[in-house]
Motif scaffolding. Structure first.
Motif, PDB file in Angstrom:
ATOM      1  N   ALA A  19       0.847  -1.246   0.105  1.00 42.39           N
ATOM      2  CA  ALA A  19      -0.010   0.029  -0.002  1.00 42.39           C
ATOM      3  C   ALA A  19       0.876   1.188  -0.119  1.00 42.39           C
ATOM      4  CB  ALA A  19      -0.919   0.010   1.348  1.00 42.39           C
ATOM      5  N   ALA A  20       2.043   1.153   0.606  1.00 44.18           N
ATOM      6  CA  ALA A  20       2.874   2.278   0.704  1.00 44.18           C
ATOM      7  C   ALA A  20       3.781   2.677  -0.463  1.00 44.18           C
ATOM      8  CB  ALA A  20       3.880   2.221   1.965  1.00 44.18           C
ATOM      9  N   ASP A  21       3.713   1.435  -1.414  1.00 44.76           N
ATOM     10  CA  ASP A  21       4.473   1.536  -2.515  1.00 44.76           C
ATOM     11  C   ASP A  21       3.416   1.328  -3.957  1.00 44.76           C
ATOM     12  OD1 ASP A  21       6.022   1.516  -4.969  1.00 44.76           O
ATOM     13  OD2 ASP A  21       7.323  -0.075  -4.203  1.00 44.76           O
ATOM     14  N   ALA A  22       3.151   2.481  -4.384  1.00 47.97           N
ATOM     15  CA  ALA A  22       1.877   2.201  -5.454  1.00 47.97           C
ATOM     16  C   ALA A  22       2.359   1.338  -6.451  1.00 47.97           C
ATOM     17  CB  ALA A  22       1.539   3.634  -6.096  1.00 47.97           C
ATOM     18  N   SER A  23       3.974   1.321  -6.919  1.00 49.67           N
ATOM     19  CA  SER A  23       4.314   0.672  -7.798  1.00 49.67           C
ATOM     20  C   SER A  23       4.348  -0.929  -7.598  1.00 49.67           C
ATOM     21  CB  SER A  23       5.691   1.026  -8.448  1.00 49.67           C
ATOM     22  OG  SER A  23       6.587   0.941  -7.168  1.00 49.67           O
ATOM     23  N   ALA A  24       4.008  -1.248  -6.299  1.00 45.03           N
ATOM     24  CA  ALA A  24       4.218  -2.767  -5.949  1.00 45.03           C
ATOM     25  C   ALA A  24       3.151  -3.501  -6.740  1.00 45.03           C
ATOM     26  CB  ALA A  24       4.263  -2.889  -4.498  1.00 45.03           C
ATOM     27  N   ALA A  25       3.582  -4.884  -6.953  1.00 44.02           N
ATOM     28  CA  ALA A  25       2.469  -5.745  -7.461  1.00 44.02           C
ATOM     29  C   ALA A  25       1.260  -6.156  -6.668  1.00 44.02           C
ATOM     30  CB  ALA A  25       3.350  -7.015  -8.293  1.00 44.02           C
ATOM     31  N   VAL A  26       0.161  -6.252  -6.975  1.00 43.33           N
ATOM     32  CA  VAL A  26      -0.993  -6.947  -6.233  1.00 43.33           C
ATOM     33  C   VAL A  26      -1.620  -7.904  -6.912  1.00 43.33           C
ATOM     34  CG1 VAL A  26      -1.161  -4.365  -5.116  1.00 43.33           C
ATOM     35  CG2 VAL A  26      -2.567  -4.970  -7.013  1.00 43.33           C
ATOM     36  N   SER A  27      -2.423  -8.741  -6.133  1.00 38.47           N
ATOM     37  CA  SER A  27      -2.908  -9.871  -6.816  1.00 38.47           C
ATOM     38  C   SER A  27      -4.079  -9.362  -7.809  1.00 38.47           C
ATOM     39  CB  SER A  27      -3.632 -10.741  -5.881  1.00 38.47           C
ATOM     40  OG  SER A  27      -2.631 -11.390  -5.019  1.00 38.47           O
ATOM     41  N   LYS A  28      -4.932  -8.352  -7.312  1.00 35.33           N
ATOM     42  CA  LYS A  28      -5.980  -7.892  -8.060  1.00 35.33           C
ATOM     43  C   LYS A  28      -6.400  -6.642  -7.557  1.00 35.33           C
ATOM     44  CE  LYS A  28      -8.393 -12.095  -9.872  1.00 35.33           C
ATOM     45  NZ  LYS A  28      -9.548 -12.703  -9.860  1.00 35.33           N
ATOM     46  N   ARG A  29      -6.930  -5.615  -8.411  1.00 39.14           N
ATOM     47  CA  ARG A  29      -7.288  -4.344  -8.009  1.00 39.14           C
ATOM     48  C   ARG A  29      -8.697  -4.157  -8.645  1.00 39.14           C
ATOM     49  NH1 ARG A  29      -4.643   0.080  -6.238  1.00 39.14           N
ATOM     50  NH2 ARG A  29      -2.543  -0.888  -6.933  1.00 39.14           N
ATOM     51  N   PHE A  30      -9.572  -3.637  -7.568  1.00 44.55           N
ATOM     52  CA  PHE A  30     -11.097  -3.296  -7.594  1.00 44.55           C
ATOM     53  C   PHE A  30     -11.265  -1.910  -7.604  1.00 44.55           C
ATOM     54  CE2 PHE A  30     -10.949  -7.796  -6.971  1.00 44.55           C
ATOM     55  CZ  PHE A  30     -11.517  -8.478  -7.826  1.00 44.55           C
ATOM     56  N   GLY A  31     -11.192  -0.842  -8.329  1.00 48.48           N
ATOM     57  CA  GLY A  31     -11.489   0.372  -8.091  1.00 48.48           C
ATOM     58  C   GLY A  31     -10.236   0.808  -7.352  1.00 48.48           C
ATOM     59  N   SER A  32     -10.537   1.636  -6.150  1.00 50.82           N
ATOM     60  CA  SER A  32      -9.450   2.002  -5.166  1.00 50.82           C
ATOM     61  C   SER A  32      -8.986   0.882  -4.225  1.00 50.82           C
ATOM     62  CB  SER A  32     -10.217   3.170  -4.528  1.00 50.82           C
ATOM     63  OG  SER A  32     -10.452   4.203  -5.264  1.00 50.82           O
ATOM     64  N   VAL A  33      -9.459  -0.470  -4.470  1.00 47.15           N
ATOM     65  CA  VAL A  33      -9.201  -1.256  -3.354  1.00 47.15           C
ATOM     66  C   VAL A  33      -8.121  -2.424  -4.142  1.00 47.15           C
ATOM     67  CG1 VAL A  33      -9.970  -3.149  -1.774  1.00 47.15           C
ATOM     68  CG2 VAL A  33     -11.157  -0.996  -2.383  1.00 47.15           C
ATOM     69  N   SER A  34      -7.150  -2.743  -3.355  1.00 47.48           N
ATOM     70  CA  SER A  34      -6.046  -3.711  -3.758  1.00 47.48           C
ATOM     71  C   SER A  34      -6.285  -4.993  -2.729  1.00 47.48           C
ATOM     72  CB  SER A  34      -4.640  -3.248  -3.539  1.00 47.48           C
ATOM     73  OG  SER A  34      -4.546  -2.194  -4.416  1.00 47.48           O
ATOM     74  N   ILE A  35      -6.353  -6.232  -3.425  1.00 49.06           N
ATOM     75  CA  ILE A  35      -6.396  -7.507  -2.664  1.00 49.06           C
ATOM     76  C   ILE A  35      -5.177  -8.107  -2.887  1.00 49.06           C
ATOM     77  CG2 ILE A  35      -9.005  -7.427  -2.679  1.00 49.06           C
ATOM     78  CD1 ILE A  35      -8.741  -9.812  -4.529  1.00 49.06           C
ATOM     79  N   ALA A  36      -4.785  -8.876  -1.861  1.00 48.92           N
ATOM     80  CA  ALA A  36      -3.665  -9.896  -1.917  1.00 48.92           C
ATOM     81  C   ALA A  36      -3.755 -11.078  -0.999  1.00 48.92           C
ATOM     82  CB  ALA A  36      -2.375  -9.090  -1.432  1.00 48.92           C
ATOM     83  N   CYS A  37      -3.535 -12.172  -1.523  1.00 47.96           N
ATOM     84  CA  CYS A  37      -3.706 -13.594  -0.691  1.00 47.96           C
ATOM     85  C   CYS A  37      -2.413 -14.114  -0.944  1.00 47.96           C
ATOM     86  CB  CYS A  37      -4.680 -14.365  -1.424  1.00 47.96           C
ATOM     87  SG  CYS A  37      -6.458 -13.658  -1.203  1.00 47.96           S
ATOM     88  N   ASP A  38      -1.858 -14.975   0.193  1.00 52.53           N
ATOM     89  CA  ASP A  38      -0.620 -15.446   0.241  1.00 52.53           C
ATOM     90  C   ASP A  38      -0.940 -17.011  -0.008  1.00 52.53           C
ATOM     91  OD1 ASP A  38      -1.529 -16.716   2.876  1.00 52.53           O
ATOM     92  OD2 ASP A  38      -0.431 -15.793   3.853  1.00 52.53           O
ATOM     93  N   GLU A  39       0.056 -17.861  -0.124  1.00 48.34           N
ATOM     94  CA  GLU A  39      -0.286 -19.221  -0.357  1.00 48.34           C
ATOM     95  C   GLU A  39      -1.197 -19.929   0.669  1.00 48.34           C
ATOM     96  OE1 GLU A  39       3.772 -20.894  -0.774  1.00 48.34           O
ATOM     97  OE2 GLU A  39       4.244 -19.989  -2.625  1.00 48.34           O
ATOM     98  N   ALA A  40      -1.159 -19.599   1.719  1.00 49.51           N
ATOM     99  CA  ALA A  40      -2.086 -20.176   2.849  1.00 49.51           C
ATOM    100  C   ALA A  40      -3.520 -19.661   2.946  1.00 49.51           C
ATOM    101  CB  ALA A  40      -1.492 -20.010   4.028  1.00 49.51           C
ATOM    102  N   ARG A  41      -3.675 -18.635   1.679  1.00 43.73           N
ATOM    103  CA  ARG A  41      -4.845 -18.187   1.605  1.00 43.73           C
ATOM    104  C   ARG A  41      -5.144 -17.365   2.848  1.00 43.73           C
ATOM    105  NH1 ARG A  41      -9.486 -22.246   0.210  1.00 43.73           N
ATOM    106  NH2 ARG A  41      -8.869 -23.170   2.105  1.00 43.73           N
ATOM    107  N   HIS A  42      -4.502 -16.496   3.535  1.00 46.30           N
ATOM    108  CA  HIS A  42      -4.507 -15.331   4.405  1.00 46.30           C
ATOM    109  C   HIS A  42      -4.933 -14.404   3.020  1.00 46.30           C
ATOM    110  CE1 HIS A  42      -2.491 -17.924   7.301  1.00 46.30           C
ATOM    111  NE2 HIS A  42      -3.225 -17.278   8.209  1.00 46.30           N
ATOM    112  N   CYS A  43      -6.055 -13.606   3.373  1.00 46.43           N
ATOM    113  CA  CYS A  43      -6.192 -12.518   2.250  1.00 46.43           C
ATOM    114  C   CYS A  43      -6.615 -11.270   3.037  1.00 46.43           C
ATOM    115  CB  CYS A  43      -7.613 -12.991   1.671  1.00 46.43           C
ATOM    116  SG  CYS A  43      -7.294 -14.412   0.261  1.00 46.43           S
TER     117      CYS A  43
END
Length: 344
Positions: A19-43
């Motif tokens: 979130a602090a680095d706007a250029s960092a990769a995220v899993s998906k983005r929906f409008g202003s919201v970024s989501i990310a999940c790790d391999e253990a499915r913590h999201c």
């Protein structure tokens, strides 16, 4: 700390870093919201505030376990909120949800990560943010300054639905609760934190409004550092260099109180000369302060160079004069001192 909570802490750190680095990769983005999940499915779904450079971040996080509930946290990345004061959240300028420290919100893991722990507040907020357009978060930082962060919510409902899908959960499960197994955030030494932060911009602006004071990078005072020290649980002393003369380094003194009344207060001290008697002075020379005893030592002079030297002790809200000696002659010819207060 359990293995599950270790995963949660590490994952939250990753989310905040993204979130602090706007250029960092995220899993998906929906409008202003970024989501990310790790391999253990913590999201997690994160939203960055839209109104400042070092923006705060709202994070809605959930573990993959079937009984896990959403946690809601707000991390203030630019400033540190005063954890002993109430904060307020509202959606679309609706009625504020006032959160009180301890019972409604508390910091976990890091001092700047504030989790909502009130079930009632969480239930109300989870309903509102899925339908709303803007979340407002109002708080007062440890220096006593008020802040309002605004978080755009477009895309949040879709982001939460996507997390439901990735975790294989029933769509629309929005049950929320306080964090489990997360360590409480360590206490903050507010005085040390404020000292390290330097002079607040709003105080520097007030200081430079005086025509007598030079800018901090002026040649004769550039090497002089401000003196910043605590005066008690809620007040800080700021001694800011103003100019240099034959009498020494001149400074103006201020207090910033982050208590209920609070605010910035320029300080005025009692001076004495045979020419004027008692008078007020807002500039002192060669200031020394002892935080352990709350005692201040300095000298001063009137317009004719009639000097005095004095000592004060901070009590409750002001500096009390303990002693003052006046020069027996004025100008460079000053050769002796006589006690004026307490008078002999």
């Amino acid at each position: 700390m359990s293995r599950q909570s270790v995963f949660a802490v590490a994952f939250l750190a990753l989310v905040l870093g993204m979130a602090a680095d706007a250029s960092a990769a995220v899993s998906k983005r929906f409008g202003s919201v970024s989501i990310a999940c790790d391999e253990a499915r913590h999201c997690a779904a994160s939203v960055q505030a839209a109104n400042q450079d070092k923006a705060s971040v709202v994070v809605l996080q959930r573990s993959p376990e079937s009984r896990a509930r959403w946690t809601v946290s707000i991390s203030t990345l630019g400033v540190l909120a005063d954890r002993n004061r109430p904060v307020a959240v509202s959606v679309d300028n609706g009625v504020d949800i006032t959160l009180y420290p301890g019972s409604d919100y508390a910091p976990f893991v890091h001092p700047s990560d504030y989790y909502i722990v009130s079930p009632a507040a969480l239930g109300r907020l989870m309903l509102q943010i899925q339908r709303g357009h803007m979340l407002r978060f109002s708080f007062i930082d440890i220096a006593g300054k008020a802040h309002t962060d605004r978080f755009p919510l477009d895309g949040l409902a879709d982001a939460l639905n996507e997390i439901d899908r990735q975790q294989g959960r029933i769509p629309g499960d929005r049950r929320a609760g306080p964090p489990e197994d997360l360590p409480e955030a360590p206490d903050v030494d507010a005085g040390a934190h404020l000292s390290a932060a330097g002079v607040p911009p709003r105080l520097l602006e007030l200081h430079l409004a005086s025509a007598a004071c030079e800018k901090p990078d002026a040649a004769d005072i550039a090497a002089a550092e401000p003196l910043i020290a605590p005066l008690g649980e809620t007040a800080m002393l700021y001694v800011i260099p103003c100019y240099r003369s034959s009498s020494g380094l001149a400074s103006r003194l201020y207090t910033i109180d982050r208590g209920e009344i609070g605010g910035i207060n320029p300080l005025l001290f009692a001076g004495f000369s045979d020419r004027l008697g008692w008078y007020g002075v807002d500039v002192l020379f060669d200031v020394a302060y002892d935080a352990a005893s709350l005692s201040l030592q300095a000298s001063g002079a009137d317009d004719n160079g009639c000097a005095f030297k004095a000592g004060w002790t901070f009590t409750d809200t002001a500096f009390r004069l303990d002693r003052l000696s006046a020069a027996t002659s004025c100008g460079d010819a000053a050769s002796g001192w006589r006690d004026v207060y307490p008078a002999r």
